[in-house]
Design a protein around this motif. Structure first.
Motif, PDB file in Angstrom:
ATOM      1  N   GLY A   1      -5.591   7.662   7.973  1.00 31.59           N
ATOM      2  CA  GLY A   1      -5.569   6.434   8.756  1.00 31.59           C
ATOM      3  C   GLY A   1      -6.468   5.334   8.202  1.00 31.59           C
ATOM      4  N   LEU A   2      -7.522   5.725   7.472  1.00 34.15           N
ATOM      5  CA  LEU A   2      -8.457   4.716   7.006  1.00 34.15           C
ATOM      6  C   LEU A   2      -8.121   4.179   5.621  1.00 34.15           C
ATOM      7  N   LEU A   3      -7.103   4.784   5.011  1.00 35.88           N
ATOM      8  CA  LEU A   3      -6.750   4.310   3.671  1.00 35.88           C
ATOM      9  C   LEU A   3      -6.081   2.943   3.775  1.00 35.88           C
TER      10      LEU A   3
ATOM     11  N   ARG B   1       3.108   3.814   5.742  1.00 32.34           N
ATOM     12  CA  ARG B   1       2.092   2.805   5.998  1.00 32.34           C
ATOM     13  C   ARG B   1       1.553   2.963   7.401  1.00 32.34           C
ATOM     14  N   PRO B   2       0.369   3.460   7.626  1.00 33.83           N
ATOM     15  CA  PRO B   2      -0.550   3.954   6.600  1.00 33.83           C
ATOM     16  C   PRO B   2      -0.016   5.247   5.994  1.00 33.83           C
ATOM     17  N   LEU B   3      -0.488   5.494   4.798  1.00 33.41           N
ATOM     18  CA  LEU B   3      -0.014   6.650   4.050  1.00 33.41           C
ATOM     19  C   LEU B   3      -0.335   7.948   4.799  1.00 33.41           C
ATOM     20  N   GLY B   4       0.708   8.718   5.104  1.00 32.35           N
ATOM     21  CA  GLY B   4       0.532   9.926   5.907  1.00 32.35           C
ATOM     22  C   GLY B   4       0.324  11.171   5.071  1.00 32.35           C
TER      23      GLY B   4
ATOM     24  N   GLU C   1       1.899  -2.587   1.536  1.00 35.05           N
ATOM     25  CA  GLU C   1       2.897  -3.581   1.957  1.00 35.05           C
ATOM     26  C   GLU C   1       4.277  -2.954   1.966  1.00 35.05           C
ATOM     27  N   GLU C   2       5.110  -3.463   2.842  1.00 31.37           N
ATOM     28  CA  GLU C   2       6.502  -2.997   2.903  1.00 31.37           C
ATOM     29  C   GLU C   2       7.194  -3.330   1.585  1.00 31.37           C
ATOM     30  N   ALA C   3       7.803  -2.336   0.950  1.00 27.90           N
ATOM     31  CA  ALA C   3       8.548  -2.605  -0.282  1.00 27.90           C
ATOM     32  C   ALA C   3       9.816  -3.369   0.087  1.00 27.90           C
ATOM     33  N   GLU C   4      10.130  -4.398  -0.714  1.00 27.54           N
ATOM     34  CA  GLU C   4      11.308  -5.200  -0.371  1.00 27.54           C
ATOM     35  C   GLU C   4      12.584  -4.412  -0.490  1.00 27.54           C
TER      36      GLU C   4
ATOM     37  N   GLU D   1       1.834  -1.605  -4.539  1.00 33.84           N
ATOM     38  CA  GLU D   1       2.403  -0.638  -3.608  1.00 33.84           C
ATOM     39  C   GLU D   1       2.256   0.793  -4.107  1.00 33.84           C
ATOM     40  N   ALA D   2       1.835   0.940  -5.345  1.00 31.76           N
ATOM     41  CA  ALA D   2       1.736   2.287  -5.927  1.00 31.76           C
ATOM     42  C   ALA D   2       0.535   3.019  -5.334  1.00 31.76           C
TER      43      ALA D   2
END
Ligand code: ADP
Ligand code: MG
Length: 361
Positions: A300-302, A168-171, A306-309, A126-127
């Protein structure tokens, strides 16, 4: 740009704003939704929806009285600085301002992705990847270069004050929290520095002049944390952290920087330099080969993350650092030399030697 008549006495605070301060009811125009987005020592930030438009915003509720003192002018300064940076896409935008008897409410653009802090300390999958970091650091530098060009120093650059438009996706980056920011048109004094010990520059700990270079140090720490997940100066306790900072005790070993490019390490080394005059400026950083190419506003293409718990909490306010001291504020890194030459520590800011600097953690 505010002229000098809009400045408070030599402390770098701006006292005139353009926004109309609304005194009608915030609650009749906005619905609060969800849980708190964040909170600091004197502010709570909540998500809200504007009834007329259905648009989401973040409302920052700032108490006017703090420790028994009227701090309205600090909030006006925060508003003025947000206004002066509104042309930069990477600085959070200010939508409206409300005032009640006890609070001022800043209605801000909502940054739905939350603090970059969460991804800085996330597990491997997730990093951030180095490619993510390159794009985000360019955006941070583009915002900071804009502030510095306009003689504004942020003074609280840390992952909790750097938000994302989406996770997600990273903005894209939104720089927030101008509560400590100052304008530096002339040499000024700053009497109180609050920060997180790990991000504080050596000149702050040594009560030496503050300048745009002070932000650049913090950006060096930030890039280190984003790339490695480790805080370069964090010690067992605050004293050890301060010692690590003033000795610039940084681990650049392969262990820490496994899988990270040499160019990235070289970039950090241009910032974690004790002498602020020798640190790279924001504009110079943007020319560094690690960051070559224009900033890319869309991600958008990166690969999506995953959702962090469970999202890690920001360090609580007990970790905050408060330094009460008298600082000289210089208008640019190049001015540092002139100012330091012209005014030894007791001149003309005699207060420097009269006020005993104190550090509270
Ligand atoms: P403080 O001066 O108390 O530190 P900040 O402006 O940093 O206040 O806001 C506190 C926290 O609230 C931030 O660290 C962030 O988590 C959240 N926050 C602030 N502004 C926004 C925003 N525009 N959108 C989403 N969350 C925000
Ligand atoms: Mg903050």
């Amino acid at each position: 740009m505010p002229d000098s008549s809009m400045m408070d006495n030599r402390n770098g605070m701006v006292s005139k704003i353009q926004s109309r301060i609304r005194t009608d009811s915030f609650k009749s125009n906005y619905d609060l939704v969800g849980k708190e987005l964040g909170r600091g020592k004197f502010a709570v930030v909540k998500k809200c929806v504007e009834k007329a438009t259905g648009n989401e915003h973040a409302a920052k509720f700032l108490r006017k009285r703090r420790k028994g003192e009227d701090c309205r002018r600090d909030i006006i300064n925060e508003i003025a600085i947000l206004e002066s940076a509104k042309a930069n896409p990477f600085v959070v935008s200010l939508h409206e301002v409300y005032e009640t008897t006890s609070e001022i409410i800043l209605v801000l653009e909502y940054a739905a992705g939350g603090e970059i802090f969460n991804q800085c300390v996330a597990d491997n999958d997730e990093a951030f990847t180095e490619k993510d970091v390159i794009r985000l650091v360019r955006q941070i530098l583009s915002g900071v270069a804009y502030l510095h060009r306009n003689n504004v120093v942020h003074l609280d650059m840390k992952p909790q004050n750097l938000l994302l438009t989406s996770s997600r996706p990273l903005g894209d980056i939104r720089i927030v929290d101008f509560g400590l920011s100052r304008r530096m048109d002339n040499v000024k004094e700053v009497r109180e520095i609050l920060g997180t010990p790990e991000y504080v520059a050596p000149e702050i700990l040594n009560y030496e002049p503050i300048s745009t270079a002070t932000d650049m140090w913090s950006i060096g720490v930030l890039a280190y944390v984003m790339l490695t997940g480790e805080s370069p100066f964090l010690g067992e306790d605050k004293q050890e952290t301060f010692l690590n900072i003033s000795q610039v005790n940084v681990d650049y070993s392969q262990d820490v920087f496994e899988g990270v490019s040499n160019l990235a390490v070289d970039f950090i080394k241009t910032l974690l330099i004790k002498n602020p005059r020798k640190r790279a400026t924001a504009e110079e950083c943007l020319q560094h080969p690690w960051l070559s190419g224009p900033p890319q506003p869309h991600a958008g293409l990166l690969p999506s993350l995953e959702e962090a718990e469970s999202e890690p909490e920001s360090p609580d306010s007990a970790q905050e650092l408060v330094i009460m001291a008298s600082y000289t504020l210089c208008s640019s890194q190049s001015d540092l030399k002139a100012v330091r030459g012209a005014f030894p520590f007791d001149e003309p800011f005699g207060a420097r030697s009269e006020i005993q600097p104190q550090i509270y953690c």
